[in-house]
Design an enzyme around this catalytic site. Structure first.
Site, short mmCIF file in Angstrom:
data_model
loop_
_atom_site.label_atom_id
_atom_site.label_comp_id
_atom_site.label_asym_id
_atom_site.label_seq_id
_atom_site.Cartn_x
_atom_site.Cartn_y
_atom_site.Cartn_z
N SER A 124 0.84 -1.20 0.00
CA SER A 124 0.00 0.00 0.00
C SER A 124 0.87 1.24 0.00
O SER A 124 1.97 1.25 0.59
CB SER A 124 -0.86 -0.02 1.26
OG SER A 124 -1.45 1.25 1.46
N TYR A 148 -2.47 -1.34 10.70
CA TYR A 148 -2.67 -1.86 9.33
C TYR A 148 -1.49 -1.47 8.46
O TYR A 148 -0.88 -2.31 7.78
CB TYR A 148 -3.98 -1.30 8.73
CG TYR A 148 -4.04 -1.46 7.23
CD1 TYR A 148 -4.33 -2.70 6.65
CD2 TYR A 148 -3.75 -0.39 6.37
CE1 TYR A 148 -4.35 -2.86 5.28
CE2 TYR A 148 -3.77 -0.54 5.00
CZ TYR A 148 -4.07 -1.77 4.45
OH TYR A 148 -4.07 -1.93 3.08
N LYS A 152 1.83 -3.71 6.48
CA LYS A 152 2.27 -3.66 5.08
C LYS A 152 3.80 -3.47 5.03
O LYS A 152 4.49 -4.17 4.29
CB LYS A 152 1.56 -2.54 4.33
CG LYS A 152 0.07 -2.79 4.12
CD LYS A 152 -0.17 -4.01 3.27
CE LYS A 152 -1.64 -4.35 3.15
NZ LYS A 152 -1.89 -5.69 2.60
P1 NAD Z 1 -11.00 -7.25 0.60
O1 NAD Z 1 -11.30 -7.26 2.05
O2 NAD Z 1 -12.11 -7.01 -0.35
O3 NAD Z 1 -10.26 -8.60 0.16
C1 NAD Z 1 -9.41 -9.31 1.03
C2 NAD Z 1 -9.87 -10.76 1.04
O4 NAD Z 1 -9.03 -11.52 1.90
C3 NAD Z 1 -11.30 -10.94 1.55
O5 NAD Z 1 -12.05 -11.68 0.62
C4 NAD Z 1 -11.14 -11.68 2.87
O6 NAD Z 1 -12.23 -12.56 3.12
C5 NAD Z 1 -9.83 -12.41 2.66
N1 NAD Z 1 -9.06 -12.75 3.85
C6 NAD Z 1 -8.66 -11.93 4.86
N2 NAD Z 1 -7.94 -12.61 5.76
C7 NAD Z 1 -7.86 -13.90 5.30
C8 NAD Z 1 -7.25 -15.07 5.77
N3 NAD Z 1 -6.55 -15.10 6.92
N4 NAD Z 1 -7.37 -16.21 5.05
C9 NAD Z 1 -8.07 -16.22 3.90
N5 NAD Z 1 -8.67 -15.13 3.40
C10 NAD Z 1 -8.56 -13.99 4.09
O7 NAD Z 1 -9.83 -6.16 0.36
P2 NAD Z 1 -9.24 -5.55 -0.99
O8 NAD Z 1 -9.61 -4.11 -1.06
O9 NAD Z 1 -9.54 -6.45 -2.12
O10 NAD Z 1 -7.70 -5.59 -0.64
C11 NAD Z 1 -6.89 -6.69 -1.00
C12 NAD Z 1 -5.49 -6.46 -0.49
O11 NAD Z 1 -5.01 -5.20 -0.98
C13 NAD Z 1 -5.41 -6.37 1.04
O12 NAD Z 1 -4.21 -6.98 1.45
C14 NAD Z 1 -5.37 -4.89 1.30
O13 NAD Z 1 -4.72 -4.57 2.48
C15 NAD Z 1 -4.59 -4.38 0.09
N6 NAD Z 1 -4.85 -2.96 -0.19
C16 NAD Z 1 -6.11 -2.51 -0.39
C17 NAD Z 1 -6.34 -1.14 -0.59
C18 NAD Z 1 -7.73 -0.60 -0.78
O14 NAD Z 1 -7.90 0.62 -0.65
N7 NAD Z 1 -8.75 -1.39 -1.10
C19 NAD Z 1 -5.29 -0.25 -0.67
C20 NAD Z 1 -4.00 -0.74 -0.48
C21 NAD Z 1 -3.79 -2.10 -0.26
N1 UFG Z 2 -12.55 11.51 3.02
C1 UFG Z 2 -13.54 12.43 3.29
N2 UFG Z 2 -14.74 11.96 3.71
C2 UFG Z 2 -15.01 10.63 3.84
C3 UFG Z 2 -13.98 9.70 3.55
C4 UFG Z 2 -12.76 10.19 3.15
O1 UFG Z 2 -13.33 13.65 3.19
O2 UFG Z 2 -16.14 10.26 4.24
C5 UFG Z 2 -11.24 12.00 2.53
C6 UFG Z 2 -10.06 11.62 3.40
O3 UFG Z 2 -9.87 12.56 4.42
C7 UFG Z 2 -8.93 11.58 2.36
C8 UFG Z 2 -9.63 11.13 1.07
O4 UFG Z 2 -11.01 11.42 1.27
O5 UFG Z 2 -8.43 12.87 2.15
C9 UFG Z 2 -9.47 9.63 0.79
O6 UFG Z 2 -9.84 8.90 1.95
P1 UFG Z 2 -10.11 7.31 1.89
O7 UFG Z 2 -10.58 6.90 3.24
O8 UFG Z 2 -10.98 6.98 0.72
O9 UFG Z 2 -8.69 6.70 1.56
P2 UFG Z 2 -7.28 6.87 2.31
O10 UFG Z 2 -6.36 7.56 1.35
O11 UFG Z 2 -7.42 7.42 3.65
O12 UFG Z 2 -6.81 5.33 2.48
C10 UFG Z 2 -6.81 4.38 1.40
C11 UFG Z 2 -7.07 2.99 1.95
C12 UFG Z 2 -5.92 2.54 2.82
C13 UFG Z 2 -4.62 2.65 2.07
C14 UFG Z 2 -4.44 4.04 1.49
C15 UFG Z 2 -3.23 4.03 0.58
O13 UFG Z 2 -8.27 2.97 2.71
O14 UFG Z 2 -6.10 1.17 3.14
O15 UFG Z 2 -5.59 4.42 0.71
O16 UFG Z 2 -2.96 5.27 0.08
F1 UFG Z 2 -3.59 2.39 2.90
#
Ligand code: NAD
Ligand code: UFG
Length: 331
Positions: A124, A148, A152
């Site tokens: 991330s 969290y 990472k």
């Molecule tokens: P998500 O929650 O939709 O998908 C993660 C999946 O992993 C889920 O289906 C959950 O059931 C499964 N899971 C969790 N723990 C498990 C375990 N111990 N064994 C088996 N399955 C397990 O999340 P996502 O948005 O698809 O994110 C996927 C990956 O990308 C995550 O590692 C997350 O941290 C990373 N990531 C996501 C974002 C974001 O904003 N969505 C940003 C940066 C990184």
């Molecule tokens: N924000 C608002 N109102 C809301 C939600 C968010 O103003 O209701 C703002 C936040 O303050 C931020 C921007 O919108 O400025 C984006 O916020 P998000 O919560 O959508 O995303 P973040 O950037 O905080 O975090 C996301 C993922 C994290 C990841 C990160 C990586 O949720 O898991 O991006 O850059 F680590």
């Protein structure tokens, strides 16, 4: 290649499975369904017209994971499985450290034991902490504001050390920025549990009338209009980035930003969403959210140069597809 996708029924995992299948690879999904649904497997099959093997298991369970490696000839792993709610990680740090670290160690151990050399990890942009934007892969990892984010950074270090000791391994650390949007079929997309934390899923619910207004967290950041700037990326582009990373993998550790390289402020996103969908999003400005940084966007030149990958879908497509999914998805 036959690819094991952990967390493959989740938001990014499901789109990546579609992209892998469309690129001619086969897919085995393992997921404990803690944050996704089994039906996603059949939706992936419906979209691609191909069969997907699915095992409901916890990837922290070394015995269950090993059984998959014994049963199947696996060429590579994409490891998405993990918990991702930033706020929850502050309240339940142990659950986050245990799940997110142990899962990586268990899967990496099985890879080494069974000679699986390709490993792609979901990292991330949060690992950049408050480095200066745009974030470049060569920047130092800085402390994040929550467990969290720490998982990472720790996973990146663990995988780097494992490669030092096992030089045949080929590991790609993919640092995602802010994934939004959904597959055009609207069969798969992000289905947050409860009230969404993230901006786009919250905004689509305001547009739908489920919440009265969006709360904009702070308008006094040193940004274009005072609101937080992020690098939003369409999840289908992100999924395609994984295919590129997997196909180009060579021995060693490779770090890539998967972002567009463009920063968009909260108010710019609200405006783009309103224009793309001809719908109003009422909002109010409230206090900053603790832990937020002002700006987070990628320098995405390394992925372009080395993987031949660039994000193709613009902010209008992201807003349109997020809204279409909110309206059409049937839970
Ligand atoms: P998500 O929650 O939709 O998908 C993660 C999946 O992993 C889920 O289906 C959950 O059931 C499964 N899971 C969790 N723990 C498990 C375990 N111990 N064994 C088996 N399955 C397990 O999340 P996502 O948005 O698809 O994110 C996927 C990956 O990308 C995550 O590692 C997350 O941290 C990373 N990531 C996501 C974002 C974001 O904003 N969505 C940003 C940066 C990184
Ligand atoms: N924000 C608002 N109102 C809301 C939600 C968010 O103003 O209701 C703002 C936040 O303050 C931020 C921007 O919108 O400025 C984006 O916020 P998000 O919560 O959508 O995303 P973040 O950037 O905080 O975090 C996301 C993922 C994290 C990841 C990160 C990586 O949720 O898991 O991006 O850059 F680590």
């Amino acid at each position: 290649m036959r690819i094991l996708v952990t967390g493959g029924t989740g938001f990014i995992g499901s789109h990546t499975c579609v992209a892998l299948l469309e690129a001619g690879h086969s897919v085995i999904i393992v997921d404990n369904l803690s944050n996704s649904k089994r039906e996603v497997v059949s939706y992936i099959e419906q979209i691609t017209g191909q069969t997907v093997l699915f095992y409901e298991l916890d990837v922290t369970d070394a015995v269950a994971v090993e059984a998959i490696f014994v049963k199947h000839d696996i060429d590579g792993v994409v490891h998405f499985a993990g918990l991702k709610a930033v706020g929850e990680s502050v309240e339940k740090p142990l659950i986050y450290y245990k799940n997110n670290l142990l899962s990586t160690m268990v899967v990496a151990e099985a890879c080494i034991k069974y000679g699986v050399e390709r490993f792609v990890f979901s990292s991330s942009a949060t690992v950049y902490g408050n480095n200066l934007v745009p974030f470049e892969e060569s920047m130092p990892l800085l402390p994040t504001t929550n467990p969290y984010g720490e998982t990472k950074a720790m996973n990146e270090r663990i995988l780097t050390d494992i490669v030092k000791a096992n030089p045949n391994l080929a590991v790609s650390l993919l640092r995602y920025f802010n994934p939004v949007g959904a597959h055009e079929s609207c069969l798969i997309g992000e289905v947050p549990n409860g009230i969404p934390n993230n901006l786009m899923p919250y905004m689509t619910k305001v547009a739908k009338g489920e919440f009265a207004q969006l709360r904009v967290f702070g308008d006094d950041y040193p940004t274009v209009d005072g609101t937080g700037v992020r690098d939003y990326i369409h999840v289908v582009d992100l999924a395609e980035g994984h295919v590129a990373a997997l196909e180009k993998l060579t021995a060693g550790v490779h770090v890539y930003n998967l972002g567009t390289g463009c920063g968009t402020s909260v108010l710019e996103l609200v405006k783009a969403f309103e224009e793309a969908n001809a719908i109003q999003v009422p909002y109010e400005i409230v206090a900053r959210r603790p832990g937020d940084i002002a700006s987070c966007y990628a320098d995405s030149t390394k992925a372009k140069k080395e993987l031949g990958w660039v994000a193709k879908r613009d902010i209008v497509a992201m807003c349109r597809d997020s809204w279409k999914f909110e309206k059409e998805y049937i839970d």
